[in-house]
Structure formats: C-alpha cells, structure tokens
Motif scaffolding. Structure first.
Motif, short mmCIF file in Angstrom:
data_model
loop_
_atom_site.label_atom_id
_atom_site.label_comp_id
_atom_site.label_asym_id
_atom_site.label_seq_id
_atom_site.Cartn_x
_atom_site.Cartn_y
_atom_site.Cartn_z
N THR A 26 2.00 1.10 -4.74
CA THR A 26 1.16 0.55 -3.61
C THR A 26 -0.22 1.07 -3.97
N GLN A 29 -1.53 -1.36 -7.01
CA GLN A 29 -1.89 -2.59 -6.28
C GLN A 29 -3.21 -2.59 -5.41
N MET A 30 -3.51 -1.38 -4.55
CA MET A 30 -4.54 -1.21 -3.83
C MET A 30 -5.77 -1.05 -4.66
N LYS A 32 -6.26 -2.13 -7.50
CA LYS A 32 -6.70 -3.36 -8.08
C LYS A 32 -7.49 -4.28 -6.92
N ARG A 33 -6.69 -4.19 -5.73
CA ARG A 33 -7.32 -5.14 -4.61
C ARG A 33 -9.00 -4.77 -4.24
N GLU A 36 -11.16 -5.82 -6.87
CA GLU A 36 -11.21 -7.54 -6.57
C GLU A 36 -12.28 -7.58 -5.68
N LEU A 37 -12.46 -6.64 -4.67
CA LEU A 37 -13.21 -6.93 -3.48
C LEU A 37 -14.69 -5.97 -3.76
N THR A 349 -6.32 -2.10 2.80
CA THR A 349 -5.46 -3.15 3.34
C THR A 349 -6.09 -4.22 4.36
N GLU A 422 -8.90 -10.82 5.30
CA GLU A 422 -8.42 -10.23 3.94
C GLU A 422 -7.27 -9.35 4.17
N MET A 424 -4.33 -7.01 3.43
CA MET A 424 -3.17 -7.01 2.41
C MET A 424 -2.44 -5.75 2.24
N PRO A 426 0.39 -3.57 1.29
CA PRO A 426 1.47 -3.60 0.27
C PRO A 426 3.03 -3.46 0.87
#
Ligand code: BF8
Length: 674
Positions: A26, A29-30, A32-33, A36-37, A349, A422, A424, A426
């Motif tokens: 997680t 993933q976050m 990376k998230r 992206e933001l 998130t 937005e 997200m 995990p």
C-alpha cells in the motif's frame, strides 16, 4: 537569455522509487499516487536531501556561538593521539557524548511529559473533577498501589479490611505526580527491578531522584563548559533514561491501564485498506490516549453515528497512525492505518476527512499534503501547533474532553461531503492478534489454572524457546520502510526466538502478517512453533506503544521471579533491537535497556562514528557496569544473528545451552542452575 539558462539549470527534484522506498504494497501504491498528483512526501525528500555527514558522525557541536565546531573523523581514522578539538578544547568524545545525552534528555522528556499528562488527568479523576475519564481497572490500581507505598488494606477493630478505593486512587495519583518533581528520595518504581540490578544502579550512583531533575541536569551538564568527561556524561544518560523506562514511561503505561483498561489479546486489522470509501474516516495520530480514548467514545456514540448517516455516510471509521494507533488498537481493537512513514499517505487516499494529531512523530508536511485535499488537519495539544494556516487548532482539556471530542468528530462528519473525486484507498489490509501485556502473557502461557511465567521459563530452559527479543522503534526514511523490522523478526523467530514488539515495529509486524498465530507454522523454528501452536499465541507478541516498552522490562522481571534463568535481567537469554530507529525517544529507550542489562542493537547507524573512544565505551565498557551494552548493525540478517549469538552466550552462562537437546529436569534442578 541568462535568466532562461538559469531556469534550465535548476534540476527538477528526484522522485523516490516506490519499490526502493518500501517493501509494503500500500505504501508503494500511495507513493506512486502522490507522485502522480505532484504531492511531495518524505520518501521524495529523502532522495533529494543527504544527511549532514558530520552530524551523522555525532561530532558537530553547536552548543555555543563560537561554533558550530565540526570534528569529522579523518577518512583513514586516527593514528596516535586524537588532537581534534573545538574552539573551547572540547574533544570529539565530549561533543559526541553531549549530543547523545541531549537525545536521551529529549526522549525522556517526551515520554515523561506524556506520563505527566496522564498522571494529572488521573489526579483529576481521583479528585472527581472530571466526569469524562473514569477508573476502568481497579484490579490494576490495587496492583500498583504498593509500589507507591500506598496501603490497600486497613485495620479496623483488629480486623484487616480492604481500603476504600477512592482513597487509594487519590493517594496513588498524588504520589505518582510527585515523581516528576519531589525534592528528595528516589523514584518509587526502581525497586520493581530485580534486586541485583537495583543494587548496581545504587552502587554506580544512578538512581534517578525525580524525573524533571534528571532531564534538567543533562541540559546543564551539556551546556558549554560544564561536564567534559564522556564517562561522567554517560552516567547522567543512564540516570535520566532510567527516569524514563522505570519512571515516566512506566507510570504512563500503568495509569493508562488503570483509567482505560489493561489490554488483553484481541483480533483486529491493520493497514491503509481499513479506510472505507462510504464511511467518515478519522485518522488519529500521535501518542497520548487521553485524546484518542475520548474520540473513540464520541465516534461510537449513537448521536454521532446518526449524524454521520444524516450526512450520507454509512458509519464512522477510525484509524490510527504511530503510537496512538497502538493505544486504540490494544484497548478497543481500532485498526491502525499505518506506521510513522505512512502518515502523509493516509491523506493522499483522498478519503481522510480529518486527521487529528497531538504530540510526537507528527510531520509538519501533513499540512501541505492536507492542503491538496479536503482533509481537516486538527492539532489538539497546546505544546504542538503548526504554522500553516490551513491547520485547525482545537485545544483538548481533560475537564471538557468529551465536548472537544464531539466537536472534532462533528467537524469530520461535516467534511465527508467535501471529498473530491480523487479518492483512492489501497485495498490491502491484514488481520492480527494484539494486546499482550505482563498480565496476559502470564495467563496465556500458564492458563487460569496455573497462571505464571513458569511455562515460559520452562520452555526457555528446555530450549524450545531459544530466548527473548524485544524488537521496537520507528521507521526511518533513510532505510527501506519495514524491511529491517520484518527481516530481523523473521530471522529471530526462524531461530526459535520469541519476539516482543512495540511502537512502529509492532505495526510493521502486523502489516506483514507476523502477528497471527498461524505465522508460527510458516516462519518459526520447530521449538517456537510447537509452543505457539500449543498455547495459541503468535510468535511475535504485540505489547503496545513506545511507552509500553515498560511492559517488556516488567515481563523480563517476571521471568527472573519465576526462577531458573538467573537473578538479574542481564542473565536472561534476551536481546533488544530497534531496526529502523529515528527518534530521540529511541535513544532514551536504548539507554534504559542497556542500563537494565540488555544487549541492544540498533539498525541503520548510530551518531557515534566520529568519536571511536566514546563509541567503544557504549559498545563494550558499559557492560561492566550494568550488564548490557549498545551495538549497531545495518544488515538485518547480521543484526538478528548478533542478537542470537548473545542469546546463545547467555544460555551457555546459565548452563542451559545443552538443554536445546531436550534435557528433562524438574523445577528444583532448574532453579539450582542459578
Ligand atoms: O513513540 S516508534 S516513529 S510513533 S518514536 Fe514515533 Fe518511533 Fe513510531 Fe511512537 Ni516510538
């Protein structure tokens, strides 16, 4: 033109590689998230900012305005006399020892101020000045009262009767609070240690007098031109750290148990996947359960649940970060959302309606991350505010604690419909069994029929359990998130070492599935697996938050009392570890473990390399005083094997090294081993 060139020359900051930054899905993933933001996190900053090389060695002195004086160790070391000195003549040893001592002081201050707040609230409870907090565990109150020399019985007409518990509570509260500043004597709890250890402290002149005094004395002794002997500075480090481990932190644990309940094993979940898209998500982060206990009660009230429904949410999901997570987890089963390094990511998130913080381990960058979302970031403590203008301060006070908690929960509910698109969360989360303590280890290993540490000792002596390890402490963005915790713990249990864990290490263990009884069959050596399967416990026992390291000290003391494994804590086949440490509290904890006789290995790095003589003193010579010593090993497998080697050395000294071949003896024989 020149301007254009200059602008081109400014390099874009590097981004962290999520797979290099963490082993945890997680988190990867976050990160990376967030990237992206275009939201910067601690992981990105860690790849862009190198730590100061001289500070890293522990030999930068900025204690006066003639400095900072920097004394790096020459690349090839020093042959002959070490002539390095600051403007005043302070040697590398003095400078490194002063810096180390100030870390011990800050760590002790943090734990103990937390303890003081708990003691003050407990006094309000005992005086019946607050209705929001109550005594939940009278049995624990009666158990700790004698340690403060408070009688629990009274003689009436020649007959011994139980004393009025309100009176006991008031006396305990007054005596406990006085521990921070009493003018004479020594801390009450020191006598809870095994007698030989107490005698060592006495002989070496390190019995803490009161908590605040020891912290103040470190600040005085490390002021420019005062204590200039690293051994003498270390002596005060010991005295101050004992005021933490056997003082402020231990009282915090005990009085929290009295007011909020002594934890007992329960099942829960962990990781960012505990957040729910259709619920109001409130993340509590920090350390003092005084805040979180009230928020838990408010969030579970029908009034707040109805209000959340009114706003379109299906409920209220609480989650914790850092030690507040451990506090809510061990007493209420509230699932943690993550460790220290996941705090920014919980906001990323997009589903965090409020993050509520109090003291310690809180990133100031939370405010910048919260600005990118709808998240209300709420500070609650008068000593811990943030300068950013999007931060809301709701001051928490024990006299109107429930009103404050309701205000906070209402604010989060009102914010539920302000979420952007937005979100997200995990998907990943893990189940775990947590909430062990001195009392429950006794019960679990002995059962209600013969609750005692006998079974634990028995299995250590017969070698099924090779030894005990306390694996504790933080995450550190300079190491791969959770990697060292998990690798070290797995290596220890594979070698039949039972692990006791607290703080972010406990959260890491939970996230990676090591706090499940089923773990035993997968990861443990045959001896430990057999014990865990028979008794139904995980091979890694969650003992709570960082102040609850006191539970580890007391569990080890119970091992001594049960017999057969020596007379002092340094006799037990046991070792301590903080694989990914970062905070000054970790240094205070390390010092009180060492001063209590425990071989303690830190991961990453210690700020001692610039002062090899002082380092040697902590890594070797100090063992002659208290039986414990420091060590450092960044490689997690070597780290675990240093601990195992120490455990084996202690087994040999006890004469139980051959017992791993299952020599059967009766208890009398075993106690004779001493
Ligand atoms: O007191 S383990 S990062 S949360 S300092 Fe902080 Fe370290 Fe986590 Fe708790 Ni402890």
């Amino acid at each position: 033109m020149a301007e254009e060139k200059k602008a081109k020359a400014v390099k874009a900051p590097k981004l962290a590689d999520p797979f290099e930054a963490s082993i945890e899905i997680t988190t990867q993933q976050m990160i990376k998230r967030a990237q992206e933001l275009k939201i910067e996190t601690v992981f990105d900053r860690a790849v862009n900012m190198k730590p100061c090389a001289i500070g890293l060695q522990g030999t930068c002195c900025k204690n006066c305005a003639m400095g900072p004086c920097r004394l790096p160790l020459p690349k090839n070391g020093i042959e002959g006399e070490d002539t390095r000195m600051g403007l005043c003549g302070a040697t590398a040893n003095t400078i490194a020892a002063r810096n180390f001592a100030r870390m011990v002081a800050a760590g002790t201050a943090a734990h103990s101020d937390h303890g003081r707040a708990v003691a003050e609230t407990f006094l309000s409870v005992a005086r019946k000045e607050t209705g929001d907090y109550k005594i939940k565990d009278y049995q624990k109150l009666v158990a700790i009262a004698p340690h403060f020399e408070v009688a629990t019985t009274v003689e009436v007409d020649g007959e011994v009767q139980d004393r009025d518990l309100d009176e006991v509570a008031l006396e305990v509260a007054e005596k406990a609070l006085a521990e921070w500043g009493k003018p004479e004597g020594e801390l009450y709890y020191l006598k809870r240690a095994p007698a030989p250890l107490y005698e060592k402290w006495k002989k070496n002149g390190v019995l803490p007098r009161n908590i605040d005094r020891e912290v103040v004395e470190i600040m005085h002794r490390t002021h420019m031109g005062v204590d200039q002997d690293y051994k003498n500075i270390t002596k005060q480090c010991t005295r101050t750290s004992l005021a933490d481990g056997w003082g402020g932190a231990m009282m915090a644990t005990d009085l929290q148990d009295v007011m909020f309940g002594t934890p007992s094993p329960l099942q829960s979940e962990i990781n960012m996947g505990i957040m729910k898209e259709d619920h109001v998500n409130i993340i509590l982060h920090g350390h003092e359960p005084l805040l979180s206990e009230m928020v838990v009660a408010a969030a579970q009230s029908q009034k707040m649940l109805d209000y959340a429904k009114e706003k379109g949410a299906n409920g209220i999901q609480l989650g914790g970060i850092c030690c507040t997570a451990n506090e809510m987890l061990q007493r209420h089963g509230i699932p943690p959302a993550g460790t220290f390094l996941q705090q920014e990511l919980a906001i990323v998130t997009g589903a965090c309606d409020a993050m509520v913080v109090d003291v310690q381990c809180v990133f100031q960058n939370l405010a910048n991350v919260a600005k990118c979302f709808h998240t209300k970031l709420i500070t609650t403590h008068p000593i811990a505010k943030m300068e950013q203008d999007n931060v809301i301060h709701i001051e928490f006070d024990e006299h109107h604690a429930m009103d404050d908690a309701i205000k906070i929960v209402t604010m989060a509910i009102d914010n539920f419909n302000n979420r952007g698109s937005e979100v997200m969360i995990p998907a990943h989360k893990e189940t775990q069994v947590v909430g062990f303590g001195v009392e429950s280890i006794e019960y679990h290993l002995g059962g209600s029929f013969r609750g005692s540490y006998y079974t634990l000792n028995d299995n250590i002596i017969n070698g099924r359990i090779r030894g005990l390890a306390g694996v504790v402490g933080c995450n550190n963005a300079r190491t791969k998130h959770n990697d060292e915790h998990v690798t070290i713990i797995k290596e220890l249990i594979k070698n039949d070492v039972l692990v006791l864990t607290t703080g972010c290490s406990a959260l890491a263990a939970g996230i990676h599935g090591l706090l499940q009884p089923e773990t035993a069959a997968v990861h443990c050596g045959p001896g430990l697996a057999e014990v865990c399967e028979t008794v139904g416990i995980p091979p890694v026992l969650h003992l709570g938050s960082c102040v609850d390291n006191s539970r580890i000290l007391l569990a080890a003391t119970e091992v001594i009392k049960a017999g057969g494994l020596g007379k002092d804590l340094c006799d037990i086949p046991a070792a301590g570890s903080a694989p990914e440490w970062m905070s000054e509290k970790a240094i205070a904890i390390g010092q009180y473990f060492v001063s209590s006789g425990v071989y303690t290995v830190f991961g990453y790095h210690m700020p001692l390399e610039g002062a090899p003589v002082f380092k040697d003193y902590l890594y070797k010579d100090i063992e002659n005083l208290y039986g414990g010593r420091w060590d450092c090993e960044a490689d997690p497998i070597k780290h675990a094997h240093k601990m195992i080697a120490h455990i084996d050395k202690k087994r040999k000294e006890l004469g139980i090294d051959k017992a791993r071949d299952r020599v059967l003896m009766d208890m009398a024989d075993r106690q004779a081993i001493d």
